[in-house]
Every structure is written in C-alpha cells, then in structure tokens.
Design a protein around this motif. Structure first.
Motif, PDB file in Angstrom:
ATOM      1  N   MET A  15       0.814  -1.218   0.000  1.00 55.02           N
ATOM      2  CA  MET A  15       0.000   0.000   0.000  1.00 55.02           C
ATOM      3  C   MET A  15       0.847   1.268   0.000  1.00 55.02           C
ATOM      4  O   MET A  15       0.681   2.128  -0.860  1.00 55.02           O
ATOM      5  CB  MET A  15      -0.933  -0.040   1.228  1.00 55.02           C
ATOM      6  N   ILE A  16       1.774   1.373   0.967  1.00 54.96           N
ATOM      7  CA  ILE A  16       2.468   2.662   1.108  1.00 54.96           C
ATOM      8  C   ILE A  16       3.463   2.903  -0.041  1.00 54.96           C
ATOM      9  O   ILE A  16       3.687   4.037  -0.436  1.00 54.96           O
ATOM     10  CB  ILE A  16       3.137   2.788   2.503  1.00 54.96           C
ATOM     11  N   ALA A  17       4.015   1.832  -0.594  1.00 55.99           N
ATOM     12  CA  ALA A  17       4.920   2.001  -1.736  1.00 55.99           C
ATOM     13  C   ALA A  17       4.123   2.530  -2.933  1.00 55.99           C
ATOM     14  O   ALA A  17       4.523   3.507  -3.581  1.00 55.99           O
ATOM     15  CB  ALA A  17       5.591   0.682  -2.087  1.00 55.99           C
ATOM     16  N   ASP A  42       4.789 -11.333  -7.934  1.00 57.57           N
ATOM     17  CA  ASP A  42       3.684 -10.756  -8.724  1.00 57.57           C
ATOM     18  C   ASP A  42       3.375  -9.320  -8.287  1.00 57.57           C
ATOM     19  O   ASP A  42       2.970  -8.482  -9.094  1.00 57.57           O
ATOM     20  CB  ASP A  42       2.437 -11.655  -8.661  1.00 57.57           C
ATOM     21  N   ARG A  43       3.606  -9.011  -6.999  1.00 58.71           N
ATOM     22  CA  ARG A  43       3.381  -7.627  -6.541  1.00 58.71           C
ATOM     23  C   ARG A  43       4.442  -6.695  -7.115  1.00 58.71           C
ATOM     24  O   ARG A  43       4.151  -5.566  -7.490  1.00 58.71           O
ATOM     25  CB  ARG A  43       3.421  -7.562  -5.021  1.00 58.71           C
ATOM     26  N   THR A 164      -6.670  -4.189   7.895  1.00 62.08           N
ATOM     27  CA  THR A 164      -6.967  -5.607   7.630  1.00 62.08           C
ATOM     28  C   THR A 164      -6.372  -6.070   6.303  1.00 62.08           C
ATOM     29  O   THR A 164      -6.542  -7.208   5.898  1.00 62.08           O
ATOM     30  CB  THR A 164      -8.499  -5.826   7.598  1.00 62.08           C
ATOM     31  N   TYR A 165      -5.661  -5.169   5.627  1.00 61.87           N
ATOM     32  CA  TYR A 165      -5.170  -5.489   4.279  1.00 61.87           C
ATOM     33  C   TYR A 165      -3.767  -6.080   4.272  1.00 61.87           C
ATOM     34  O   TYR A 165      -3.322  -6.612   3.277  1.00 61.87           O
ATOM     35  CB  TYR A 165      -5.191  -4.223   3.403  1.00 61.87           C
ATOM     36  N   GLY A 166      -3.030  -5.935   5.350  1.00 64.33           N
ATOM     37  CA  GLY A 166      -1.622  -6.374   5.324  1.00 64.33           C
ATOM     38  C   GLY A 166      -1.345  -7.365   6.424  1.00 64.33           C
ATOM     39  O   GLY A 166      -2.159  -8.252   6.693  1.00 64.33           O
ATOM     40  N   GLY A 229      -7.034   1.676  -0.886  1.00 62.99           N
ATOM     41  CA  GLY A 229      -7.130   0.209  -0.738  1.00 62.99           C
ATOM     42  C   GLY A 229      -5.755  -0.400  -0.531  1.00 62.99           C
ATOM     43  O   GLY A 229      -4.729   0.252  -0.744  1.00 62.99           O
ATOM     44  N   GLY A 230      -5.737  -1.640  -0.095  1.00 66.31           N
ATOM     45  CA  GLY A 230      -4.471  -2.324   0.158  1.00 66.31           C
ATOM     46  C   GLY A 230      -4.042  -3.176  -1.016  1.00 66.31           C
ATOM     47  O   GLY A 230      -4.785  -3.324  -1.989  1.00 66.31           O
ATOM     48  N   ALA A 231      -2.841  -3.731  -0.926  1.00 67.41           N
ATOM     49  CA  ALA A 231      -2.332  -4.549  -2.029  1.00 67.41           C
ATOM     50  C   ALA A 231      -2.855  -5.987  -1.946  1.00 67.41           C
ATOM     51  O   ALA A 231      -2.901  -6.699  -2.942  1.00 67.41           O
ATOM     52  CB  ALA A 231      -0.805  -4.555  -1.996  1.00 67.41           C
TER      53      ALA A 231
END
Ligand SMILES: NC(=O)c1ccc[n+]([C@@H]2O[C@H](COP(=O)([O-])OP(=O)(O)OC[C@H]3O[C@@H](n4cnc5c(N)ncnc54)[C@H](O)[C@@H]3O)[C@@H](O)[C@H]2O)c1
Length: 370
Positions: A15-17, A42-43, A164-166, A229-231
């Motif tokens: 997310m932050i990157a 893949d990320r 809740t995303y990471g 949103g998160g990754a």
C-alpha cells in the motif's frame, strides 16, 4: 537516463509504496526509480507495470548488486526493516525507511551505527511531522509561543480501523499492533514538538479485545488509513491477530513534563480522531487530525484568544502528501543542503518508550528507562 539522476530502488510493493513512496519519488526532478522488489514477485511485477519501472526483483541483495541505487525506500512490514536497511546502507545507498524504523531499540542502535560507518543518510518515515499543520505548530513552539511545555494529551482513536489489508496484526511480522502503527506517529510528533526531552518512566496498558474477532462489520479500507485500498486481496483473519488493538500510557519526561497517550485501532467509541494538546506556560496548542484543525490558545491582554492560522492547502492534494514533503526533504539532505529532520536520539527515545509501554503492560507497574 542521465548520470546526474538520483537512482531509487523500492523494497516492498504494498500500500504505502504504491500510494505514497513511488508517486512521491516520481514527481521529483532528476530522480528515476530503477527497480522494485517484493517477496511476492507478482506484486513487484504489477507495481513496476503500473508505474513504468524497468527493474523487477524478488531478492533484495540481487537488486542492490545489479542496480547500485543511490537511495532505497524501505516499505516492508517493520519486522524486516533492520536487515533490509542494513543491506541497503552497506551497498552504499541512502535509506528512506518507513516507520517504525525497527521493532527493538537495540536494532535501531545497530542501524544508526551502520549508517555512521557507511557515511550514508537515513530518514525514518515519521510522515506526520511533514503535515503542514504540524510544521506550523513546530514553528510556533520554536518561536516561544508556548513557553515552558509541561503536559500533553495525545490520542489517535479509530472506532473500527484495524488495517486488515496487510500483516499489521501479526506480531512476528510487524513487531506490535496499534502502538507500532499509530503510536509511533503520535509519540514521535508530540516529543518532537516538545523538543525531544528524554522519556524516563512509563506506565502503560495494552488490550486486544476487538481485533481477535471476525466481526464481519462493513468497514472501508480508508478507515484503516489505506485510502486507495491495500495490495492484498486476502480476507482478514482475526484468528491470526496476536497484537494489541488499544494502548494507553502515562509517560514522565526528564524535564518533569508528562504525556498522556492513547491509541486505538478498534473500540466501542463514537467515531473520533483524538488529537494533540500541549499545555505551555505562555500558550497551548491543539491539533485535530481528522479536520486538520490547528489552534494556538493564548491570552491577549485581558482576553482569551484562539488563533487559527491560515494553512495553505497541501500540494499535491493527496492523503499521503506528507510523503512528497519527506522525499523532497531527503533529497536536500542527500545534497548536503539541510540536516535530516528525524534524528537518531529522537528515534531511539520513541522506540525505547514503546518498548517500555509493552513491558509496563506485561509487568503491571511503572517501568523506568535508564
Ligand atoms: N507513514 C505512513 O503514513 C504509513 C502508512 C501505512 C504504512 N506505513 C508503513 O509502511 C510499511 C509497509 O506498510 P504497507 O501499508 O505498505 O503494508 P502492505 O502489507 O500493504 O505492504 C507490505 C509489502 O511488503 C511485502 N513484503 C513482506 N515481506 C517482505 C520481505 N521480507 N521482503 C520484501 N517484501 C516483503 C509484502 O508482500 C507487501 O507487498 C510498514 O512499516 C508500515 O508501518 C506507513
């Protein structure tokens, strides 16, 4: 690419990157992001594709060796920071590392030792210092508008804002919960505004009452600070939650001042943001982060006055605009034009205090920091 460009590599493509570091670097003149790395290839691939970056890696050492970046942005969960920061420093790069720098003060000391040995700069991502309102607050303090600051109340409270995303909720990867997420920002900011007096004693409590449940409530990722949103597309599993979702602490500073700190990812409270309130002999300061309201509270002659400075809107108008300010500052630091804003002693003061809060919570008594 001309040789005069600053070559930047990014470690961790979450997310932050994607929301802050990469766009902030890419809007700077004479900067090129030459590679991105993530443990999940893949990320790294999708991040490189989205931002037009050539180098894709799933191994930090390989990326450092092949690209020899001038600067590395570390955007991984805190449990990985120490090894990655040290590897980047030893490769000859300056490092911009997300908060918290590390999950232990011993590790933080080692990082600063390596930075000194390598003669490289390190900027810890205490982005809250780079909010326009907080910069203004610091100017008021430096100007003596508050006088002797003796007491502060600091809170950052979310009703349901667990990230809740990471992997923020997994101790092994993130070191701790809300204290290492929001606590590190709030404590760093208030101590910086107060001139960084050393914290000498701490009484703290931590709780995990809500995060352990799979409530199934409707929430937005924005409530947890992930504005776009998160990754991760994995659903949140409360059974893995082994950190605190709420913490409160009372801190005594070497100059006799005190700080009341409260941070919360989830609790049954009205929606509120908390804020910062500093009491000084000549004036007080209050900051509400939700509406970005900064006030200087003083007397003028026989009258009580509230001063609300006119703060210019951020540029760019982006929830993570402070990262743009951080990156611009770090470039000036690297060029030798200014001193790094977030100093070693300040980082250690905060991390030692957070460690003491955990210890105090465990032992049920006040902990002194020697
Ligand atoms: N300053 C701020 O406002 C702010 C906001 C959010 C997050 N953060 C900080 O940024 C860091 C990352 O948070 P995020 O929200 O991007 O989390 P995230 O979970 O979205 O991203 C983390 C990324 O790191 C990758 N990763 C995990 N282990 C790795 C390893 N060993 N090597 C390489 N990649 C690895 C993951 O696959 C993931 O893509 C944390 O330290 C967090 O505290 C700061």
């Amino acid at each position: 690419m001309s040789d005069s460009k600053l070559k930047v590599a990014v470690v961790g493509c979450g997310m932050i990157a994607n929301s802050a570091h990469i766009p902030a670097w890419q809007t700077q003149k004479d900067v090129e992001i030459t590679g991105v790395m993530d443990a999940m290839r893949d990320r790294a691939e999708s991040t490189a594709c989205k931002h037009g970056i050539a180098g894709v890696y799933d191994d930090v050492d390989r990326m450092l060796k092949e690209l020899s970046p001038d600067v590395v942005s570390i955007c991984t969960p805190a449990g990985f920071h120490k090894d990655q920061v040290i590897a980047a420093l030893r490769s000859g790069a300056h490092v911009f590392c997300e908060k918290p720098l590390t999950i232990s003060s011993v590790d933080a000391e080692e990082i600063f030792r390596v930075a000194e040995e390598s003669k490289r700069q390190i900027l810890v991502g205490q982005s809250m210092r780079f909010y326009n309102q907080i910069s203004a607050a610091k100017e008021f303090v430096t100007d003596g508008q508050l006088g002797d600051m003796y007491c502060a109340d600091v809170a950052r409270l979310r009703r349901r804002g667990i990230p809740t995303y990471g992997t923020f909720h997994i101790k092994e990867l993130s070191g701790g919960g809300v204290l290492y997420d929001l606590g590190v920002h709030m404590l760093d900011t208030v101590l910086w505004l107060m001139g960084n007096p050393r914290v000498v004693a701490v009484s703290g409590t931590t709780y995990a009452k809500i995060g352990t449940r799979n409530e199934g409530l409707i929430t937005s990722s924005k409530e947890s600070g992930a504005f776009a949103g998160g990754a991760s597309n994995k659903s949140y599993d409360g059974n893995k939650f082994d950190v605190e979702d709420f913490a409160a602490a009372f801190l005594r500073l070497e100059n006799g001042a005190t700080i009341n700190l409260k941070v919360c990812w989830a609790a049954n409270i009205p929606d509120s943001a908390g804020g910062i309130m500093i009491m000084g002999t000549e004036g007080g300061l209050s900051f509400d982060p939700r509406v970005l309201d900064l006030r200087l509270i003083r007397n003028m002659g026989r009258y009580q006055v509230d001063v609300t400075p006119k703060i210019m809107p951020p540029e760019p108008d982006h929830p993570f605009y402070a990262h743009w300010n951080e990156v611009a500052h770090f470039i000036r630091v690297i060029k030798g034009e200014e001193e790094v804003c977030v100093k070693k002693e300040e980082v250690l003061n905060v991390i030692r205090s957070l460690e003491a809060i955990y210890r105090s919570a465990e032992e049920g008594c006040e902990v002194r920091i020697s």
